[in-house]
Scaffold this active site. Structure first.
Site, PDB file in Angstrom:
ATOM      1  N   ILE A   1       0.843  -1.187   0.000  1.00  0.00           N
ATOM      2  CA  ILE A   1       0.000   0.000   0.000  1.00  0.00           C
ATOM      3  C   ILE A   1       0.881   1.241   0.000  1.00  0.00           C
ATOM      4  CG2 ILE A   1      -1.937   1.197   1.092  1.00  0.00           C
ATOM      5  CD1 ILE A   1      -2.694  -1.676   0.404  1.00  0.00           C
ATOM      6  N   LYS A   2       0.645   2.082  -0.996  1.00  0.00           N
ATOM      7  CA  LYS A   2       1.427   3.314  -1.097  1.00  0.00           C
ATOM      8  C   LYS A   2       0.789   4.400  -0.247  1.00  0.00           C
ATOM      9  CE  LYS A   2       4.048   4.692  -5.058  1.00  0.00           C
ATOM     10  NZ  LYS A   2       3.997   4.984  -6.504  1.00  0.00           N
ATOM     11  N   ILE A   3       1.565   4.914   0.668  1.00  0.00           N
ATOM     12  CA  ILE A   3       1.088   5.970   1.571  1.00  0.00           C
ATOM     13  C   ILE A   3       1.990   7.190   1.393  1.00  0.00           C
ATOM     14  CG2 ILE A   3       0.696   6.607   4.005  1.00  0.00           C
ATOM     15  CD1 ILE A   3      -1.056   4.245   3.336  1.00  0.00           C
TER      16      ILE A   3
END
Ligand code: G3P
Length: 277
Positions: A100-102
């Site tokens: 997951i890109k945060i």
């Protein structure tokens, strides 16, 4: 750090490009972002108006066969990002390869009060054993905090720092032109952004800091626009480089390689072919 060999990811959400890169046998992962997804969805919706996004992403994850695929959150609040990250994780959990890109800092301007929400969310996702790729990294100290929060990857945006240094110094921006690793000079001074002289310098500083403390976090050089930056990412020991399809396609080309092929072909001894074919 990584496992010793620089991995090459494809920076694309276009399934055709992703498929090709995996067929060539050179892709070790995929990175997407909202802009790349928009571009891909727009292209594929022209062919298929009823494109089912869940199926589309499932297909990409299947092509990647267990190698890391980054999908970005679009929410910007702490609770929003956390909920969306959990949902993305749940939706595609069976593939076991979603990161997951945060964003490192989901604020839009300095007066916002949400600067640390990205870090908080990464920390919570780490506790839940959900893997993260911390994006929009423009300083080594951002990378340090993301690594401390437990991010699997930190993504310094090399090309965009080069753009920024040029724009800040009123230089013309040519996105694909090579930007020197050691910085550009103007009136005998090296141009920099708070001590960062180039995108690759940013990547190197991130690598140095994370290696220094044996973080498991891997540096993922992003926003690379030419093959020379790929080489330079490897020179400074980046764990991963994510490349647009156009850059991947350039990597094996050289005039003298074509010329050599032609000359060797001219010199072929027929008996040798007969014996070995
Ligand atoms: O990997 C980040 C990338 O997609 C951004 O690239 O060229 O738009 O700065 P660019």
């Amino acid at each position: 750090g990584g496992d010793g060999i620089m991995k090459i990811f494809i920076d694309s959400a276009d399934i055709d490009e992703i498929k090709q890169a995996y067929e060539w046998g050179i892709a070790d992962g995929v990175t997407t972002n909202p802009s790349l997804l928009k571009k891909a969805v727009t292209k594929h919706k022209k062919k298929n108006k009823n494109l089912n996004l869940k199926n589309y992403i499932n297909q990409i994850l299947k092509i990647a066969k267990g190698s890391p695929v980054s999908l970005e959150v679009t929410e910007t609040s702490k609770t929003g990002m956390l909920k969306q990250a959990k949902n993305i994780h749940k939706l595609f959990k069976s593939h076991k390869n979603v990161y997951i890109k945060i964003p490192i800092n989901p604020a839009f301007k300095e007066s916002d009060t949400t600067h640390f929400d990205g870090i908080t969310v990464i920390k919570q996702l780490t506790k839940l054993k959900i893997k993260t790729n911390c994006t929009l990294i423009f300083t080594p100290e951002q990378a340090l905090l993301a690594a401390k929060a437990g991010a699997s990857f930190v993504s310094p945006f090399a090309g965009r720092i080069d753009d920024f240094i040029r724009v800040s110094n009123k230089l013309k921006v040519d996105k694909t032109a090579h930007y020197p690793v050691w910085g550009m000079q103007k009136k005998d001074k090296t141009l920099h952004d708070n001590g960062i002289v180039s995108g690759i310098d940013l990547v190197e500083q991130c690598v140095t800091i994370l290696k220094h403390y044996n973080f498991k976090t891997q540096v993922l050089a992003a926003s690379l626009r030419n093959t020379r930056q790929v080489r330079e990412s490897a020179m400074v020991g980046s764990d991963i480089a994510t490349l647009p399809f156009t850059v991947i396609k350039e990597m094996l080309k050289h005039q003298k390689t074509y010329e050599g092929m032609k000359n060797f072909t001219k010199d072929i001894v027929p008996e040798y072919v007969k014996l070995t074919k």
